[in-house]
Design an enzyme around this catalytic site. Structure first.
Site, PDB file in Angstrom:
ATOM      1  N   ASP A  70       0.419  -1.234   0.070  1.00 44.67           N
ATOM      2  CA  ASP A  70       0.333   0.104  -0.145  1.00 44.67           C
ATOM      3  C   ASP A  70       0.789   1.742   0.087  1.00 44.67           C
ATOM      4  O   ASP A  70       2.058   1.289   0.464  1.00 44.67           O
ATOM      5  CB  ASP A  70      -0.924  -0.152   1.125  1.00 44.67           C
ATOM      6  CG  ASP A  70      -0.442  -0.733   2.349  1.00 44.67           C
ATOM      7  OD1 ASP A  70       0.411  -0.309   2.430  1.00 44.67           O
ATOM      8  OD2 ASP A  70      -1.311  -0.839   3.301  1.00 44.67           O
ATOM      9  N   ASN A 136      -6.883  -2.615  14.658  1.00 47.85           N
ATOM     10  CA  ASN A 136      -8.125  -2.171  14.786  1.00 47.85           C
ATOM     11  C   ASN A 136      -8.656  -3.511  13.257  1.00 47.85           C
ATOM     12  O   ASN A 136      -9.635  -3.421  12.811  1.00 47.85           O
ATOM     13  CB  ASN A 136      -9.038  -1.755  13.930  1.00 47.85           C
ATOM     14  CG  ASN A 136      -8.759  -0.971  12.748  1.00 47.85           C
ATOM     15  OD1 ASN A 136      -7.431  -1.327  11.965  1.00 47.85           O
ATOM     16  ND2 ASN A 136      -9.587  -0.172  12.039  1.00 47.85           N
ATOM     17  N   HIS A 138      -6.985  -4.370  10.448  1.00 47.79           N
ATOM     18  CA  HIS A 138      -6.836  -4.440   9.421  1.00 47.79           C
ATOM     19  C   HIS A 138      -5.656  -4.700   8.630  1.00 47.79           C
ATOM     20  O   HIS A 138      -4.876  -4.869   9.278  1.00 47.79           O
ATOM     21  CB  HIS A 138      -7.243  -2.342   9.179  1.00 47.79           C
ATOM     22  CG  HIS A 138      -5.948  -1.736   9.538  1.00 47.79           C
ATOM     23  ND1 HIS A 138      -5.919  -0.483  10.501  1.00 47.79           N
ATOM     24  CD2 HIS A 138      -4.102  -2.209   9.099  1.00 47.79           C
ATOM     25  CE1 HIS A 138      -4.963  -0.384   9.648  1.00 47.79           C
ATOM     26  NE2 HIS A 138      -3.814  -0.690   9.624  1.00 47.79           N
ATOM     27  N   GLU A 143      -9.787  -1.852   6.194  1.00 48.29           N
ATOM     28  CA  GLU A 143      -9.869  -1.148   6.686  1.00 48.29           C
ATOM     29  C   GLU A 143     -11.141  -1.482   7.010  1.00 48.29           C
ATOM     30  O   GLU A 143     -11.990  -2.775   5.772  1.00 48.29           O
ATOM     31  CB  GLU A 143     -10.497   0.293   6.812  1.00 48.29           C
ATOM     32  CG  GLU A 143      -9.619   1.659   6.751  1.00 48.29           C
ATOM     33  CD  GLU A 143      -8.782   1.102   8.414  1.00 48.29           C
ATOM     34  OE1 GLU A 143      -8.613   0.897   9.253  1.00 48.29           O
ATOM     35  OE2 GLU A 143      -8.203   2.581   8.427  1.00 48.29           O
TER      36      GLU A 143
END
Ligand code: GLP
Length: 237
Positions: A70, A136, A138, A143
């Site tokens: 990414d 979280n 991801h 996400e």
């Protein structure tokens, strides 16, 4: 939808250095058997000890192609917080690869850049994909809520990811709010996946994975659909 769940292999380590040794051994085995042509690379502090051990090793990547997961949208590759800069700084400056690919977050036509990157990925099937994990759950910048059939796309970062990642920036206002990321389907195409998770900050995400419910609420649980996933962690479960 009932998804078939596979078993993940957990390697419990006492330290990040021990994790790095494990990774190095896997890479050496893969290379010895002639199966290491393309690796998928991750950024983030989790990767520091891993790349450090590659730099110190005699492992050669001169015949290996690397694809990064990414990149932030809007940061030029020489921006100190860009992932292109990170990779140069942490690894590529001293460890030559055959070729390295990172999404261009500063591309004028970002949708075209996503399509170009996904096409390149398809032309170079990944042998081993390295992953960190967000607090979280991801993976890359996929996400919570990202469909599992997603390919390379533009992602909106959640306020919690922006907050967590702001530690690398002078000001939270400077953290990009979007990123270009391999999709979950792009990641799952890898032959082998190695996810690294160090420290209590990652306990929640790893617990979600080990609970075994496959849900887009926690992107890490997509890995339960893959048949060759190793989690290397120092977290006591
Ligand atoms: C970012 C990256 C992820 C990485 C995560 C964890 O959000 N996009 O690929 O796994 O950070 O970062 P760290 O390793 O610093 O905890």
């Amino acid at each position: 939808m009932v998804l078939k769940q596979k078993t993940v292999k957990i390697v419990r380590v006492q330290s990040k250095e021990q994790a790095a040794v494990h990774v190095l051994n896997v890479l050496k085995e893969e290379q010895a058997s002639g199966r290491l042509h393309t690796v998928g690379l991750a950024t983030g502090s989790t990767m520091f000890p891993i790349y450090e051990s590659w730099l110190q090793s005699d492992l050669s990547f001169e015949e290996v192609t690397a694809f990064n997961l990414d990149e932030y949208i809007g940061l030029e590759k020489d921006h100190p917080q860009s992932y292109a800069y990170f990779m140069q700084d942490q690894l590529f400056h001293a460890k030559p690869f055959k070729e390295t690919y990172i999404p261009n977050g500063a591309a004028e036509d970002i949708e075209a850049e996503c399509a170009r990157y996904e096409q390149l990925l398809r032309e170079h099937p990944t042998d081993i994909q390295f992953l960190g994990v967000g607090e979280n759950g991801h993976i890359a910048f996929n996400e919570p809520g990202t469909p599992f059939d997603s390919v390379t796309h533009v992602a909106d970062l959640t306020p919690s990811t922006i907050e967590v990642n702001s530690r690398f920036f002078d000001d939270i206002e400077e953290v990009p709010t979007t990123a270009m990321t391999m999709g979950i389907a792009s990641i799952l195409r890898a032959r082998k996946i190695i996810l690294l998770a160090f420290g209590e900050r990652k306990r929640f995400a790893i617990e979600k994975l080990l609970e075994g419910t496959i849900t887009t609420d926690y992107p890490i649980t997509a890995l339960l659909q893959h048949n060759d996933v190793t989690i290397i962690t120092d977290i006591n479960m």
